[in-house]
Design a protein around this motif. Sequence first.
Motif, PDB file in Angstrom:
ATOM      1  N   LEU A 183       0.861  -1.177   0.000  1.00  0.00           N
ATOM      2  CA  LEU A 183       0.000   0.000   0.000  1.00  0.00           C
ATOM      3  C   LEU A 183       0.896   1.225   0.000  1.00  0.00           C
ATOM      4  O   LEU A 183       1.535   1.540   1.009  1.00  0.00           O
ATOM      5  CB  LEU A 183      -0.905   0.015   1.231  1.00  0.00           C
ATOM      6  CG  LEU A 183      -1.812   1.248   1.372  1.00  0.00           C
ATOM      7  CD1 LEU A 183      -2.785   1.340   0.210  1.00  0.00           C
ATOM      8  CD2 LEU A 183      -2.547   1.232   2.697  1.00  0.00           C
ATOM      9  N   PRO A 226      -2.201   6.284  -2.546  1.00  0.00           N
ATOM     10  CA  PRO A 226      -2.434   5.343  -3.648  1.00  0.00           C
ATOM     11  C   PRO A 226      -3.273   5.982  -4.745  1.00  0.00           C
ATOM     12  O   PRO A 226      -4.162   6.801  -4.479  1.00  0.00           O
ATOM     13  CB  PRO A 226      -3.187   4.189  -2.971  1.00  0.00           C
ATOM     14  CG  PRO A 226      -3.778   4.777  -1.731  1.00  0.00           C
ATOM     15  CD  PRO A 226      -2.817   5.824  -1.287  1.00  0.00           C
ATOM     16  N   GLN A 227      -2.970   5.597  -5.981  1.00  0.00           N
ATOM     17  CA  GLN A 227      -3.684   6.146  -7.134  1.00  0.00           C
ATOM     18  C   GLN A 227      -4.181   5.001  -8.006  1.00  0.00           C
ATOM     19  O   GLN A 227      -3.466   4.027  -8.248  1.00  0.00           O
ATOM     20  CB  GLN A 227      -2.769   7.076  -7.930  1.00  0.00           C
ATOM     21  CG  GLN A 227      -2.317   8.299  -7.143  1.00  0.00           C
ATOM     22  CD  GLN A 227      -1.458   9.242  -7.976  1.00  0.00           C
ATOM     23  OE1 GLN A 227      -1.161   8.956  -9.140  1.00  0.00           O
ATOM     24  NE2 GLN A 227      -1.066  10.353  -7.387  1.00  0.00           N
ATOM     25  N   PHE A 228      -5.431   5.158  -8.469  1.00  0.00           N
ATOM     26  CA  PHE A 228      -6.050   4.171  -9.336  1.00  0.00           C
ATOM     27  C   PHE A 228      -6.649   4.898 -10.541  1.00  0.00           C
ATOM     28  O   PHE A 228      -6.793   6.118 -10.535  1.00  0.00           O
ATOM     29  CB  PHE A 228      -7.144   3.403  -8.587  1.00  0.00           C
ATOM     30  CG  PHE A 228      -6.671   2.723  -7.338  1.00  0.00           C
ATOM     31  CD1 PHE A 228      -5.915   1.566  -7.405  1.00  0.00           C
ATOM     32  CD2 PHE A 228      -6.954   3.262  -6.088  1.00  0.00           C
ATOM     33  CE1 PHE A 228      -5.464   0.935  -6.252  1.00  0.00           C
ATOM     34  CE2 PHE A 228      -6.514   2.642  -4.923  1.00  0.00           C
ATOM     35  CZ  PHE A 228      -5.756   1.483  -5.013  1.00  0.00           C
ATOM     36  N   HIS A 242      -6.876  -6.171 -10.200  1.00  0.00           N
ATOM     37  CA  HIS A 242      -5.862  -6.678  -9.271  1.00  0.00           C
ATOM     38  C   HIS A 242      -6.060  -8.169  -9.008  1.00  0.00           C
ATOM     39  O   HIS A 242      -5.080  -8.923  -8.909  1.00  0.00           O
ATOM     40  CB  HIS A 242      -5.906  -5.891  -7.967  1.00  0.00           C
ATOM     41  CG  HIS A 242      -5.212  -4.568  -8.038  1.00  0.00           C
ATOM     42  ND1 HIS A 242      -3.883  -4.407  -7.725  1.00  0.00           N
ATOM     43  CD2 HIS A 242      -5.656  -3.338  -8.415  1.00  0.00           C
ATOM     44  CE1 HIS A 242      -3.536  -3.139  -7.896  1.00  0.00           C
ATOM     45  NE2 HIS A 242      -4.592  -2.467  -8.316  1.00  0.00           N
ATOM     46  N   GLN A 280      -8.134   5.288   0.194  1.00  0.00           N
ATOM     47  CA  GLN A 280      -7.284   4.544   1.112  1.00  0.00           C
ATOM     48  C   GLN A 280      -7.892   3.178   1.434  1.00  0.00           C
ATOM     49  O   GLN A 280      -7.184   2.167   1.504  1.00  0.00           O
ATOM     50  CB  GLN A 280      -7.080   5.357   2.403  1.00  0.00           C
ATOM     51  CG  GLN A 280      -5.856   4.964   3.200  1.00  0.00           C
ATOM     52  CD  GLN A 280      -4.556   5.369   2.528  1.00  0.00           C
ATOM     53  OE1 GLN A 280      -4.537   6.116   1.566  1.00  0.00           O
ATOM     54  NE2 GLN A 280      -3.451   4.868   3.039  1.00  0.00           N
ATOM     55  N   GLY A 293      -7.298   0.923  -1.371  1.00  0.00           N
ATOM     56  CA  GLY A 293      -5.900   0.509  -1.360  1.00  0.00           C
ATOM     57  C   GLY A 293      -5.618  -0.577  -0.345  1.00  0.00           C
ATOM     58  O   GLY A 293      -4.834  -1.501  -0.605  1.00  0.00           O
ATOM     59  N   GLN A 343      -6.864  -3.912  -1.799  1.00  0.00           N
ATOM     60  CA  GLN A 343      -5.998  -4.493  -2.841  1.00  0.00           C
ATOM     61  C   GLN A 343      -4.690  -4.999  -2.264  1.00  0.00           C
ATOM     62  O   GLN A 343      -4.115  -5.948  -2.784  1.00  0.00           O
ATOM     63  CB  GLN A 343      -5.757  -3.492  -3.973  1.00  0.00           C
ATOM     64  CG  GLN A 343      -4.910  -2.285  -3.653  1.00  0.00           C
ATOM     65  CD  GLN A 343      -3.414  -2.550  -3.631  1.00  0.00           C
ATOM     66  OE1 GLN A 343      -2.950  -3.477  -4.301  1.00  0.00           O
ATOM     67  NE2 GLN A 343      -2.686  -1.768  -2.853  1.00  0.00           N
ATOM     68  N   ALA A 344      -4.206  -4.405  -1.178  1.00  0.00           N
ATOM     69  CA  ALA A 344      -2.920  -4.831  -0.612  1.00  0.00           C
ATOM     70  C   ALA A 344      -3.011  -6.195   0.060  1.00  0.00           C
ATOM     71  O   ALA A 344      -2.044  -6.957   0.061  1.00  0.00           O
ATOM     72  CB  ALA A 344      -2.427  -3.782   0.387  1.00  0.00           C
TER      73      ALA A 344
END
Length: 299
Positions: A83, A87-89, A102, A135, A138, A141-142
């Motif tokens: 993370l 974070p950017q998506f 992901h 956040q 993020g 996904q982490a």
Amino acid sequence: MAAIELRDLTKRYGDLVAVDDVSFEVEAGEVFGFLGPNGAGKTTTLRTLLGMQAPSSGTVSILGHDTTVESQRLDALADTGFLPSNPQFDEQATGREVLDLHESLKGGSRRADLLSRFEPPLDRPVREYSTGNVQKLGIVQAFMHDPDVVVLDEPTSGLDPLLQDRFNEFVRDERERGVTVLFSSHVLSEVRRICDRVAVLRDGELVAVEDVETLLDRSGKVVRARVAGDVPEDAFDISGVSDLARRPIDGATRISFTFTGDVDALVDELDRYPLQELDVEEAPLEDVFLDFYGGGDDA
């Protein structure tokens, strides 16, 4: 074998030394705090550890894999969650589409559980997300591929206090499951609650690696007392007392100080005076931070 290992890591950008000869290990199943203000070199260290940039010298490894070697890096990252700070998506994609991507790349066996914990708005495009919702996405996904190691860079940034507490509880649960967490932060209070050991980075140099309890012992205790009447000038003039302050109030004297000396000596000194109130508590971990940074602004 340590889950994460850095040996003599140095990273230079031209004449600028961003990280200078940093060495530490993170044991399997440990939550390890990585402390320092913005600009201390924390993010540079993490990016180098993860193979996003090459070290100028030294070695780095995750789960025994040298992350400077591409084939080994891929093996390490398959079992690593990350993370980043801020974070950017894809802002045009929905949260669901981001997680679908992901999951297609690394798996998502824990996706449903994590979504029930953190609840990012999956069907809204990311461009409509608040900082806190980005956040939360993020965090999902982490951890969603059930990694053995997770590297977190300022993970609670943008989360409200309730979600910060929920995240900290989640990290403690992950430790019980045997997950190794490297946790970069400048929020010392949260590091205090969840980390087993901490490293302190200053201007790219490692200035301490200690368990949290040792760090707290170094900070000592804050003592606050109310004593009937006046107290003599030499009151509490004993080894270990610092930042002594006294203030008369309603026929009594309020006294406060930080104490790092022998507890028996403190008890003997307290016995000399007619106490009306006494409060002893751990000094804020921020005080230890100031010890390392001398009260200056290193941001």
